[in-house]
Scaffold this motif. Sequence first.
Motif, PDB file in Angstrom:
ATOM      1  N   ASP A 120       0.824  -1.207   0.000  1.00 51.58           N
ATOM      2  CA  ASP A 120       0.000   0.000   0.000  1.00 51.58           C
ATOM      3  C   ASP A 120       0.863   1.264   0.000  1.00 51.58           C
ATOM      4  OD1 ASP A 120      -2.347  -1.388  -0.203  1.00 51.58           O
ATOM      5  OD2 ASP A 120      -2.679  -1.515   1.955  1.00 51.58           O
TER       6      ASP A 120
ATOM      7  N   LYS B 136       0.863   3.919  -3.039  1.00 49.77           N
ATOM      8  CA  LYS B 136       0.632   5.335  -2.766  1.00 49.77           C
ATOM      9  C   LYS B 136       1.690   6.202  -3.451  1.00 49.77           C
ATOM     10  CE  LYS B 136      -0.335   8.561   0.921  1.00 49.77           C
ATOM     11  NZ  LYS B 136       0.246   8.946   2.210  1.00 49.77           N
TER      12      LYS B 136
ATOM     13  N   THR C 163      -3.164   4.580  -5.264  1.00 45.80           N
ATOM     14  CA  THR C 163      -4.008   4.180  -4.134  1.00 45.80           C
ATOM     15  C   THR C 163      -5.460   3.937  -4.551  1.00 45.80           C
ATOM     16  OG1 THR C 163      -2.589   5.346  -2.602  1.00 45.80           O
ATOM     17  CG2 THR C 163      -4.820   4.866  -1.848  1.00 45.80           C
TER      18      THR C 163
END
Length: 227
Positions: free
Chosen positions: A117, A121, A126
């Motif tokens: 994650d 990002k 995301t």
Amino acid sequence: SAYVSMQGVGHRYDPRPGAPMAVQDIDLDIHRHEFVAVVGPSGCGKSTLLRMVSGLLIPSHGEVSVFNRRVTEPRDDVGIVFQKANLLPWLTVRKNVLFPLKHKYGHYTQEDEKRTDELLKMAGLTQFADKMPDELSGGMQQRVGIVRALLLNPDILLMDEPFSALDALTREQIGFDLLKIWEENPKTVLFITHSISEAVLLSDRILVMSKRPGTVLDLIEVDLPRP
Ligand code: ADP
Ligand code: ADP
């Protein structure tokens, strides 16, 4: 000292005497965490050079070493990004990124998911994490391919024209995003490109290869301030 080192490297795909060399007389040192762009006309041996660093190809002449050890077989600490991301169409973006870890170790940890994650990002992905690949543009899919390669935390990242299928604006945006990612994930990178501006933007040095006879012409320091 050099991290990747090539000495007197040459390769002939066709073993018959008199067959042409694909590359020859290559002497090259690349430092750890150096970003080297490789440019040159089609057929000059750029992909051959990358394959030799990955260990997928063992040269018929000379020696390639990484971290002072001769490369004699495919390395598993090398990440490779190709022109197409080849994402698995039945898996979400996040699951695609995690797939090589799962394939290699049979499972992945919460820590791996957290890192996924974070990388998504950094790559501006995301909001696409739970989407399927065919819902993404080509540029977004390439970003996913790069994140997937980075999650395995390779020491060396090899990229063979990763952005050549993308339009100029997308390439530029990805270039800027990549700079941010390298800052936090320094890697030794060999990056084949047809775009001089991309090479100048991203790399510390530009390796110029010539078609005949498949040699290194020049290794240019890039001394421009980065944005
Ligand atoms: P690029 O120029 O983008 O590196 P090519 O179209 O030259 O790609 O090559 C595509 C694939 O075909 C590569 O995997 C390469 O190894 C292989 N290839 C290229 N030339 C030959 C050849 N003469 N014989 C067999 N395979 C080749
Ligand atoms: P580039 O990536 O710069 O386009 P390549 O490394 O793909 O160049 O190819 C260098 C030379 O080696 C070319 O003449 C190509 O046809 C030849 N070649 C590449 N791959 C193969 C292969 N698998 N078998 C035979 N010849 C190949």
